[in-house]
Design an enzyme around this catalytic site. Sequence first.
Site, PDB file in Angstrom:
ATOM      1  N   TYR A  37       2.074  13.306   7.508  1.00  0.00           N
ATOM      2  CA  TYR A  37       1.609  11.982   7.087  1.00  0.00           C
ATOM      3  C   TYR A  37       2.738  11.285   6.308  1.00  0.00           C
ATOM      4  CZ  TYR A  37      -1.438   8.528   4.744  1.00  0.00           C
ATOM      5  OH  TYR A  37      -2.005   7.369   4.268  1.00  0.00           O
TER       6      TYR A  37
ATOM      7  N   SER B 185       1.937   3.683   2.017  1.00  0.00           N
ATOM      8  CA  SER B 185       1.279   4.590   1.073  1.00  0.00           C
ATOM      9  C   SER B 185       2.322   5.065   0.072  1.00  0.00           C
ATOM     10  CB  SER B 185       0.737   5.793   1.854  1.00  0.00           C
ATOM     11  OG  SER B 185       0.389   6.848   0.991  1.00  0.00           O
TER      12      SER B 185
HETATM   13  N1  LIG Z   1      -7.300   6.470   1.596  1.00  0.00           N
HETATM   14  C1  LIG Z   1      -6.142   6.616   1.002  1.00  0.00           C
HETATM   15  O1  LIG Z   1      -6.016   7.365  -0.001  1.00  0.00           O
HETATM   16  C2  LIG Z   1      -4.937   5.842   1.490  1.00  0.00           C
HETATM   17  C3  LIG Z   1      -3.837   5.726   0.629  1.00  0.00           C
HETATM   18  C4  LIG Z   1      -2.706   5.030   1.055  1.00  0.00           C
HETATM   19  C5  LIG Z   1      -2.686   4.456   2.317  1.00  0.00           C
HETATM   20  N2  LIG Z   1      -3.763   4.573   3.146  1.00  0.00           N
HETATM   21  C6  LIG Z   1      -3.666   3.959   4.473  1.00  0.00           C
HETATM   22  O2  LIG Z   1      -4.676   2.984   4.613  1.00  0.00           O
HETATM   23  C7  LIG Z   1      -4.989   2.820   5.996  1.00  0.00           C
HETATM   24  C8  LIG Z   1      -6.499   2.860   6.165  1.00  0.00           C
HETATM   25  O3  LIG Z   1      -6.957   4.142   5.787  1.00  0.00           O
HETATM   26  P1  LIG Z   1      -8.389   4.414   5.117  1.00  0.00           P
HETATM   27  O4  LIG Z   1      -8.137   5.277   3.945  1.00  0.00           O
HETATM   28  O5  LIG Z   1      -9.140   3.151   4.957  1.00  0.00           O
HETATM   29  O6  LIG Z   1      -9.027   5.362   6.245  1.00  0.00           O
HETATM   30  P2  LIG Z   1     -10.342   5.251   7.145  1.00  0.00           P
HETATM   31  O7  LIG Z   1     -11.495   4.820   6.344  1.00  0.00           O
HETATM   32  O8  LIG Z   1     -10.389   6.543   7.863  1.00  0.00           O
HETATM   33  O9  LIG Z   1      -9.977   4.066   8.168  1.00  0.00           O
HETATM   34  C9  LIG Z   1      -9.041   4.226   9.177  1.00  0.00           C
HETATM   35  C10 LIG Z   1      -9.254   3.135  10.195  1.00  0.00           C
HETATM   36  O10 LIG Z   1      -8.237   3.271  11.213  1.00  0.00           O
HETATM   37  C11 LIG Z   1      -8.879   3.267  12.464  1.00  0.00           C
HETATM   38  N3  LIG Z   1      -8.116   4.002  13.477  1.00  0.00           N
HETATM   39  C12 LIG Z   1      -7.783   5.311  13.490  1.00  0.00           C
HETATM   40  N4  LIG Z   1      -7.090   5.601  14.601  1.00  0.00           N
HETATM   41  C13 LIG Z   1      -6.981   4.443  15.291  1.00  0.00           C
HETATM   42  C14 LIG Z   1      -6.397   4.097  16.530  1.00  0.00           C
HETATM   43  N5  LIG Z   1      -5.788   5.011  17.315  1.00  0.00           N
HETATM   44  N6  LIG Z   1      -6.470   2.807  16.944  1.00  0.00           N
HETATM   45  C15 LIG Z   1      -7.106   1.882  16.189  1.00  0.00           C
HETATM   46  N7  LIG Z   1      -7.703   2.154  15.022  1.00  0.00           N
HETATM   47  C16 LIG Z   1      -7.643   3.419  14.584  1.00  0.00           C
HETATM   48  C17 LIG Z   1     -10.245   3.900  12.214  1.00  0.00           C
HETATM   49  O11 LIG Z   1     -11.112   3.600  13.275  1.00  0.00           O
HETATM   50  P3  LIG Z   1     -12.363   4.545  13.692  1.00  0.00           P
HETATM   51  O12 LIG Z   1     -13.501   4.067  12.856  1.00  0.00           O
HETATM   52  O13 LIG Z   1     -12.539   4.299  15.130  1.00  0.00           O
HETATM   53  O14 LIG Z   1     -11.965   5.962  13.396  1.00  0.00           O
HETATM   54  C18 LIG Z   1     -10.602   3.225  10.902  1.00  0.00           C
HETATM   55  O15 LIG Z   1     -11.099   1.940  11.127  1.00  0.00           O
HETATM   56  C19 LIG Z   1      -4.239   3.923   6.738  1.00  0.00           C
HETATM   57  O16 LIG Z   1      -3.052   3.396   7.304  1.00  0.00           O
HETATM   58  C20 LIG Z   1      -3.884   4.908   5.636  1.00  0.00           C
HETATM   59  O17 LIG Z   1      -2.733   5.663   5.942  1.00  0.00           O
HETATM   60  C21 LIG Z   1      -4.887   5.256   2.755  1.00  0.00           C
END
Ligand SMILES: NC(=O)c1ccc[n+]([C@@H]2O[C@H](COP(=O)([O-])OP(=O)(O)OC[C@H]3O[C@@H](n4cnc5c(N)ncnc54)[C@H](OP(=O)(O)O)[C@@H]3O)[C@@H](O)[C@H]2O)c1
Length: 274
Positions: free
Chosen positions: A151, A138
């Site tokens: 985070y 990120s």
């Molecule tokens: N959104 C942003 O602005 C942003 C920006 C930069 C980077 N990111 C990164 O992108 C990645 C995905 O995030 P997202 O924004 O797409 O969020 P999201 O929609 O909340 O998706 C997160 C995913 O991770 C899974 N997860 C959470 N805890 C877990 C565990 N203990 N074991 C296995 N799976 C788990 C969730 O599963 P469940 O459905 O079971 O909860 C979900 O499928 C993350 O690493 C985040 O840090 C996000």
Amino acid sequence: MKSVVITGATSGIGMATALELSARGFQIIGTARTTEGAEKLAAAAAERGVELHTILLDVTDPDSCRTAMADITDMTDGGPWALVNNAGIAVPGAFEDVCENDAWAVLETNLLGTARMTRLALPAMRRRGEGRIVQMSSVAGLVAMPLNGWYCAGKHALEALTDALRREIAGSGVHVSLIEPGFIDTPMLTDGLRHLPAHTRYETAYAAMRRLVARRGPLGPEVVARTVAKALTAPVPRRRYGIGHEAALGRLARLAPPAAVDLTMRTVLRLNRS
Ligand SMILES: NC(=O)c1ccc[n+]([C@@H]2O[C@H](COP(=O)([O-])OP(=O)(O)OC[C@H]3O[C@@H](n4cnc5c(N)ncnc54)[C@H](OP(=O)(O)O)[C@@H]3O)[C@@H](O)[C@H]2O)c1
């Protein structure tokens, strides 16, 4: 067909990536924590008209990781060609507002969970002399933003660990890339902003953060999915792929004088009034 494991594929960036890569002809194994999550992913794939496999995985549980990788090994040619470490959580809040249990959960999921899956996937890639590991970092891994310290700490650590790993395995045929998105419109962002701590001295700053994200208009997760595809299809993938306006600002902040960065962040987030 090249196999790709994507952790946390039930929503947001993980799901968009699973659908995008499946449409491009990769064999996709998307992980979910629950059967409901797996069904949701399978339904999204059916709606898009693509095929993928689902598997249960909780990256915070070492036994779950081992079992999942054993199943993946059976489903693929002895282990996945690529691993996209996407699973992650966010516990936003000022340092004073986040309890130790929540801090631990962030590090356990975003850092140790990623390391666990990487360690399990690497031996087969090394034997094959070929493979890709993509770490979902990120802009928070580039610059520490107030109101999201734990985070940022986890993503900074992931950047460091990945840099070390890349230098260790260079020449093995296994390539490691970091993806560094800014704000992306997913449940993590919307739920995180909705559930910021209440009744604290940082309320003015939290309100400023909500306004900031709303004003920017976050990009959709498909942009990140296409970038992951680039990291998997480039003959020699880049070490880092920044995505969006905030990633560019994050790089700039690393070069700027720290006092200027402090002042800018405190002003934008109205921390002077908290
Ligand atoms: N959104 C942003 O602005 C942003 C920006 C930069 C980077 N990111 C990164 O992108 C990645 C995905 O995030 P997202 O924004 O797409 O969020 P999201 O929609 O909340 O998706 C997160 C995913 O991770 C899974 N997860 C959470 N805890 C877990 C565990 N203990 N074991 C296995 N799976 C788990 C969730 O599963 P469940 O459905 O079971 O909860 C979900 O499928 C993350 O690493 C985040 O840090 C996000």
